[in-house]
Design a protein around this motif. Structure first.
Motif, mmCIF file in Angstrom:
data_model
loop_
_atom_site.group_PDB
_atom_site.id
_atom_site.type_symbol
_atom_site.label_atom_id
_atom_site.label_comp_id
_atom_site.label_asym_id
_atom_site.label_seq_id
_atom_site.Cartn_x
_atom_site.Cartn_y
_atom_site.Cartn_z
ATOM 1 N N PHE A 31 24.349 -59.144 77.093
ATOM 2 C CA PHE A 31 24.778 -59.059 75.698
ATOM 3 C C PHE A 31 24.350 -60.287 74.904
ATOM 4 O O PHE A 31 24.010 -60.183 73.718
ATOM 5 N N GLY A 32 24.358 -61.449 75.545
ATOM 6 C CA GLY A 32 23.897 -62.640 74.854
ATOM 7 C C GLY A 32 22.437 -62.541 74.447
ATOM 8 O O GLY A 32 22.067 -62.889 73.319
ATOM 9 N N ALA A 33 21.603 -62.041 75.359
ATOM 10 C CA ALA A 33 20.180 -61.871 75.054
ATOM 11 C C ALA A 33 19.969 -60.806 73.987
ATOM 12 O O ALA A 33 19.120 -60.958 73.098
ATOM 13 N N MET A 34 20.726 -59.715 74.069
ATOM 14 C CA MET A 34 20.549 -58.628 73.105
ATOM 15 C C MET A 34 20.903 -59.068 71.691
ATOM 16 O O MET A 34 20.219 -58.729 70.723
ATOM 17 N N PHE A 35 21.952 -59.859 71.545
ATOM 18 C CA PHE A 35 22.349 -60.319 70.220
ATOM 19 C C PHE A 35 21.497 -61.494 69.742
ATOM 20 O O PHE A 35 21.375 -61.728 68.543
ATOM 21 N N ALA A 36 20.892 -62.233 70.672
ATOM 22 C CA ALA A 36 20.058 -63.383 70.294
ATOM 23 C C ALA A 36 18.716 -62.945 69.720
ATOM 24 O O ALA A 36 18.095 -63.692 68.961
ATOM 25 N N GLY A 37 18.248 -61.769 70.087
ATOM 26 C CA GLY A 37 16.975 -61.295 69.550
ATOM 27 C C GLY A 37 16.183 -60.502 70.565
ATOM 28 O O GLY A 37 16.420 -60.585 71.778
ATOM 29 N N HIS A 38 15.231 -59.734 70.070
ATOM 30 C CA HIS A 38 14.449 -58.831 70.914
ATOM 31 C C HIS A 38 13.597 -59.583 71.928
ATOM 32 O O HIS A 38 13.374 -59.091 73.042
ATOM 33 N N ILE A 39 13.121 -60.765 71.555
ATOM 34 C CA ILE A 39 12.240 -61.507 72.451
ATOM 35 C C ILE A 39 12.965 -61.888 73.737
ATOM 36 O O ILE A 39 12.360 -61.930 74.825
ATOM 37 N N TYR A 40 14.270 -62.128 73.669
ATOM 38 C CA TYR A 40 15.028 -62.518 74.858
ATOM 39 C C TYR A 40 15.251 -61.327 75.790
ATOM 40 O O TYR A 40 15.225 -61.471 77.016
ATOM 41 N N ILE A 41 15.460 -60.160 75.214
ATOM 42 C CA ILE A 41 15.557 -58.955 76.035
ATOM 43 C C ILE A 41 14.229 -58.663 76.710
ATOM 44 O O ILE A 41 14.175 -58.235 77.875
ATOM 45 N N ILE A 42 13.127 -58.904 76.003
ATOM 46 C CA ILE A 42 11.792 -58.705 76.583
ATOM 47 C C ILE A 42 11.596 -59.638 77.774
ATOM 48 O O ILE A 42 11.046 -59.242 78.815
#
Length: 486
Positions: free
Chosen positions: A109-120
């Protein structure tokens, strides 16, 4: 044949030296530690009778004095200690599993809310770790471990495949950036040829590295590597594309699989009776169907929530965006509510609603939930069969308490693949984009024609009141000057 009478053994008085006694004492201690049972001994020089119920000397255990022989109480104590240790181990594993579950949820959830690049980045790490685990279970024969370049080729093919797939995604979604950069332009226009030549180089190197006596193993590794690339890396590539199309197309499939897995367990232990498949003996038909119904219900609720935020429904046009900055776009028609006439309610029945207002996405989520419940679990069954083939419990130990990364992602890969194909087939709206127009102009027009397009667009924008006459005059003069120099 005459019947054998009961045999009586009389104990003999034995004299043993101290060393012999110590030796026997050690042997008895060893026997106790190994859990071996010892025959009953006669004490005080009395005559020992065989148990009349057996033809052989009885091996029933009795309590003894400090003779060093194991007793029933000692066996009971040992069994109790083993059970206690096993219970403690299960408890420790439970807390470790729970801790890492919350850690993974927090990171996700932290990565998802931080931005798309982090989910990638997370998806990239997942596919690399999963590839490593699947390659590792091929049980390299000991005689083949000395072969050079085996692991090197595996990682080379992984890098080549990721270069091709990531390049395809970046070029498709960010044409307006890549195609106007002087350095990136040659790589973008010749991306597929470069990728093909990289693969051919790996293929040639593999053939050149073949060694006599190891052909079977090397070709097995070659085929195993390509299977892992297809099942993991290629499918993870489509998950990456889901992220670019909008966070909802990534988050919904992931959530549906997790939801289905949880409710399959809950429904299975609550009222499961009928075994579903032999590959997973704990899976039941009741849990399978119950999880399907629960997944559809939760899918409706979750979709209704996510559709309210443009951060989830908008395609990625800025990799620097996050939950606080948000995204702006024209929503896909699938998220806009429509009014539908209920076909099964007569018009003259005024006490029942004849119309319902709902977004088309609610119908699509029903199909996606059904796939997540009835088809995606077979990705897990496939992984179970693969583990049984190689006689292993988990693919690895990448996640403490959970096993390997592949054990957690076995259903996610096929679900992400389906979500992309379904989106492209039934939901995506195809229209001209800035990137596609620039790509067409660069690849299909000469420089002179491209300048004519720029002047035509400038004149159109001037007529629409978007630019001043100075911009139009400046472009006209400078473009003509550049054309004369050429």
């Amino acid at each position: 044949m005459t019947k054998k009478s009961n045999v009586h053994f009389q104990t003999r008085e034995r004299r043993m030296s101290k060393s012999s006694s110590d030796m026997n004492g050690d042997a008895r201690s060893s026997s106790r530690s190994n859990g071996a049972k010892s025959p009953t001994r006669a004490t005080n020089g009395s005559i020992h009778k065989l148990d009349e119920k057996h033809e052989r000397p009885g091996f029933d255990r009795t309590d003894t004095s400090a003779s060093g022989w194991a007793t029933e109480n000692e066996d009971d104590d040992t069994a109790a200690e083993l059970k206690k240790a096993e219970a403690e181990k299960k408890k420790q594993n439970f807390w470790t599993r729970a801790l890492w579950t919350f850690i993974m949820i927090g990171i996700f959830f932290g990565a998802m809310f931080a931005g798309h690049i982090y989910i990638i980045i997370i998806v990239t790490a997942v596919q690399i770790i999963s590839f490593k685990e699947v390659i590792a279970i091929s049980n390299v024969p000991s005689r083949a471990r000395s072969l050079r370049f085996t692991k090197t080729l595996n990682w080379y093919f992984l890098g080549t495949t990721m270069y091709f797939l990531y390049g395809e995604s970046v070029i498709y979604y960010f044409k307006h950036i890549v195609l106007i950069d002087r350095v990136l332009l040659p790589f973008a226009t010749h991306h597929r040829f470069i990728s093909f030549m990289l693969y051919v180089m790996g293929f040639v190197f593999f053939v050149a590295s073949l060694q006599k006596g190891h052909y079977k193993f090397q070709f097995t590794q070659f085929a195993w590597t390509h299977m892992a690339l297809y099942l993991i890396v290629v499918q993870a590539h489509f998950i990456m594309n889901n992220i670019f199309e909008g966070m909802i197309w990534f988050f919904l499939p992931v959530s549906l699989v997790i939801t289905n897995d949880i409710f399959a367990y809950v429904c299975g232990i609550t009222f499961g009776r009928t075994q579903l498949i032999k590959l997973s003996p704990k899976k039941t038909v009741e849990g399978f169907v119950g999880a399907w119904i629960c997944t559809i219900i939760l899918g409706f609720a979750l979709t209704n929530l996510l559709m309210k935020y443009k951060y989830f429904i908008c395609p990625v046009n800025d990799l620097g965006a996050n939950i606080f900055t948000g995204l702006e776009c024209e929503p896909n028609p699938v998220f806009i509510p429509r009014t539908y006439q209920l076909p099964f309610v007569p018009h003259n029945w005024t006490f029942l609603p004849t119309k319902v207002t709902v977004s088309p996405m609610q119908f699509h989520i029903m199909i996606m939930s059904t796939f997540a419940s009835l088809i995606a679990p077979f990705g897990g069954f496939f992984a179970s069969g693969l583990k049984r083939t190689f006689n292993i419990k988990d693919f690895g130990d990448s996640i403490p308490g959970h096993g390997g990364m592949t054990d957690r992602m076995d259903c996610q890969f096929i679900m992400g693949f389906f979500a992309f194909m379904y989106y492209q087939s039934f939901i995506a709206v195809y229209k001209a984009s800035v990137g596609s127009v620039i790509e067409t102009a660069i690849t299909g027009l000469t420089p002179e024609e491209q300048m004519e397009v720029v002047k035509g667009l400038a004149k159109h924008l001037y007529n629409q009141g978007q630019v001043s006459i100075k911009v139009l005059e400046y472009l006209g003069e400078n473009l003509q000057l550049h054309a004369r120099r050429r």
